[in-house]
Design a protein around this motif. Sequence first.
Motif, PDB file in Angstrom:
ATOM      1  N   GLN A  82       0.407  -0.941  -0.005  1.00 27.32           N
ATOM      2  CA  GLN A  82       0.033   0.180   0.041  1.00 27.32           C
ATOM      3  C   GLN A  82       0.926   1.317  -0.281  1.00 27.32           C
ATOM      4  O   GLN A  82       0.206   2.319  -0.776  1.00 27.32           O
ATOM      5  N   ILE A  91       2.097   1.801  -3.448  1.00 20.38           N
ATOM      6  CA  ILE A  91       1.020   2.333  -4.078  1.00 20.38           C
ATOM      7  C   ILE A  91       0.479   3.917  -3.722  1.00 20.38           C
ATOM      8  O   ILE A  91       0.885   5.160  -4.909  1.00 20.38           O
ATOM      9  N   GLU A  92       0.963   4.276  -2.815  1.00 22.05           N
ATOM     10  CA  GLU A  92       0.413   5.812  -1.794  1.00 22.05           C
ATOM     11  C   GLU A  92       1.404   6.916  -1.838  1.00 22.05           C
ATOM     12  O   GLU A  92       1.216   7.413  -2.362  1.00 22.05           O
ATOM     13  N   LEU A 114       2.965  -1.361 -11.038  1.00 21.58           N
ATOM     14  CA  LEU A 114       2.525  -2.861 -10.974  1.00 21.58           C
ATOM     15  C   LEU A 114       2.050  -2.951 -11.771  1.00 21.58           C
ATOM     16  O   LEU A 114       0.773  -2.592 -12.483  1.00 21.58           O
ATOM     17  N   THR A 122      -1.349  -6.026  -8.286  1.00 27.14           N
ATOM     18  CA  THR A 122      -1.699  -4.927  -7.663  1.00 27.14           C
ATOM     19  C   THR A 122      -3.691  -6.345  -7.357  1.00 27.14           C
ATOM     20  O   THR A 122      -4.170  -5.983  -6.057  1.00 27.14           O
ATOM     21  N   TYR A 127      -2.514  -7.635  -3.802  1.00 25.79           N
ATOM     22  CA  TYR A 127      -3.147  -7.040  -2.753  1.00 25.79           C
ATOM     23  C   TYR A 127      -4.197  -7.248  -2.593  1.00 25.79           C
ATOM     24  O   TYR A 127      -4.425  -6.577  -1.133  1.00 25.79           O
TER      25      TYR A 127
END
Length: 46
Positions: free
Chosen positions: A7, A10-11, A23, A28, A31
Amino acid sequence: MLVGDLQRIIEYPELGFAIAQQLSDQVTAAYHRPVDAGFDSRLLKR
């Protein structure tokens, strides 16, 4: 812990803490499976 780490990958670019990473759709999807199953104790709170 792995879902929390992913995460952050990603963030964090949106927050200016890291560079953006590409990714794959498989990553994904991998996840989202544990997150959707409730393994969210290590996720960032929004």
